[in-house]
Design a protein around this motif. Sequence first.
Motif, PDB file in Angstrom:
ATOM      1  N   GLY A  11      62.692   0.465  10.620  1.00  0.00           N
ATOM      2  CA  GLY A  11      62.667   0.776  12.051  1.00  0.00           C
ATOM      3  C   GLY A  11      63.155  -0.441  12.795  1.00  0.00           C
ATOM      4  O   GLY A  11      62.830  -1.563  12.420  1.00  0.00           O
ATOM      5  N   GLY A  18      60.282  -0.351  17.606  1.00  0.00           N
ATOM      6  CA  GLY A  18      59.940   0.342  16.366  1.00  0.00           C
ATOM      7  C   GLY A  18      60.158  -0.539  15.150  1.00  0.00           C
ATOM      8  O   GLY A  18      60.344  -0.040  14.029  1.00  0.00           O
ATOM      9  N   LYS A  20      60.054  -2.326  11.864  1.00  0.00           N
ATOM     10  CA  LYS A  20      59.297  -2.189  10.611  1.00  0.00           C
ATOM     11  C   LYS A  20      60.221  -2.702   9.519  1.00  0.00           C
ATOM     12  O   LYS A  20      61.122  -1.992   9.084  1.00  0.00           O
ATOM     13  N   GLN A  37      55.753   1.368  16.847  1.00  0.00           N
ATOM     14  CA  GLN A  37      56.198   2.723  17.142  1.00  0.00           C
ATOM     15  C   GLN A  37      57.497   2.637  17.937  1.00  0.00           C
ATOM     16  O   GLN A  37      57.585   1.842  18.867  1.00  0.00           O
ATOM     17  N   SER A  38      58.465   3.433  17.561  1.00  0.00           N
ATOM     18  CA  SER A  38      59.752   3.420  18.243  1.00  0.00           C
ATOM     19  C   SER A  38      59.621   3.986  19.658  1.00  0.00           C
ATOM     20  O   SER A  38      58.851   4.898  19.905  1.00  0.00           O
ATOM     21  N   TYR A  61      54.712  12.642  11.783  1.00  0.00           N
ATOM     22  CA  TYR A  61      55.745  11.597  11.847  1.00  0.00           C
ATOM     23  C   TYR A  61      56.691  11.701  10.651  1.00  0.00           C
ATOM     24  O   TYR A  61      57.907  11.569  10.778  1.00  0.00           O
ATOM     25  N   ASP A 102      55.778  -1.420  20.461  1.00  0.00           N
ATOM     26  CA  ASP A 102      56.923  -1.173  19.574  1.00  0.00           C
ATOM     27  C   ASP A 102      56.948  -2.147  18.387  1.00  0.00           C
ATOM     28  O   ASP A 102      57.844  -2.071  17.544  1.00  0.00           O
TER      29      ASP A 102
END
Length: 453
Positions: A11, A18, A20, A37-38, A61, A102
């Motif tokens: 991500g 986002g 990751k 989180q995006s 998700y 994010d």
Amino acid sequence: MSSGLQITVHGGAGEIGGNKILVADSTGTRILLDFGQSFTAGNDYFSGYLQPRAVNGAGDYFEFGLLPEVPGLYAREALQNTTLRYRAPQIDAILVSHAHSDHVSALRFIDPTIPVYLGATTHTILTALAETSWQWDLGPHDYRPFRTGDKLHIDSFTVEPIHVDHSIPGAYGFLIHARDAVLAYTGDLRLHGPAAHMTEDFAARVGEAHPDLLLCEGTRLGGPETVRWRTERDVLASCRRAVANARHLALTTFYGRDLDRINTLRRVARATKRTFVVGARVAHLLDRLQGDPKLSVPRVGREVLVYLRRKDTYYSYERAFVTHAVGHRYIRRHQPEILLQLDWTNLTELIDLQPTPGALYVHSMSEPFNEEGEAEMQILQNWLHHFHMELHQAHASGHASPRDLRAIIAKCRPKQVVPIHTEHPEAFPDLVRGLGVKVRYARRGRPLSLTRQ
Ligand SMILES: [Zn+2]
């Protein structure tokens, strides 16, 4: 496993936020850089009240590829209704750069026994947020707070967290020494903020290590330059002028975790002989940050007052402020003496406040950058028009300008750079032209391999 380092961006490739990023070496050590989180991924399927179901853990998700199906990463409960089988952790640590959603909020799905390394201030912020908002309840984790100067030994990796300046206190970048290569990660950073020297420290330390690869944010690259980018000092000057000229109530909205902005607005209030009044959530965070030796935090009850909205029942964090709190009647009586935080979601307070025509609304956040933001801005303007109020826009970004990014990369002296946290990775070759840095592109979920050059 092949020799060298493997970097998989799950991500943050070709998108803002986002982040990751999985880093694995040939000895089997595996760490994740951020797990956020995006902002944009998922917008094709979810919007407004149509949101992934909490009861389905990671399932909703996974359906749309919004979380990577990595074995040995997720909590047992998060996988209950998915085809990914629970396995004991196969990730040695997660490193969190800062407390923006994010970068951190997908931690809620993670196996709670995986160590989560984060700055001491970030830990305080996450705890305070969880106390005031259920969306910020990330569940129990094995948190391991660090401070600047610490070295983290995570199996075959040695990680140096190095402070950077960003629009939230306690932000870090990381320098990672692995057996096979040296890697650095910027997190989010800027050079035009009040603590630019911290970003300079990061770039200087990384440059000394001459890393094989730099994972570098590029939030402000390539987009239309329609936004007036300013420094925090410009925001102070611009707001002070606007508020000094205001003869009635002054209201403002800002990002509630941006301590620099809170301090800027406190200065504006002081310079214009007004009392700065904030909402209970911001007041709670200020209270929790009070003991932090590295931060300058306004004292609730002395330097800022708390506004309590009319409600049937108050949460305990709100009740704690009753003695420092003022309500709409007080504000209404003292309009020319007040600078009051009033966020978009609380505009209904204006109905109680009934500001005298000519009141000022200082929008100290970024201008809208998507349709949803534009729709909200239109609604704000309708409210302001209804109450005969004036709008003043003043904001400085949490992210480095392209020119500053180039200076940061030059000082970091990486052999290769991977653009992350940007919608315009293709702008990087121009950005680093002449620096002798090779640009490599990450594709979501596809490993990049890196050997010492
Ligand atoms: Zn951020």
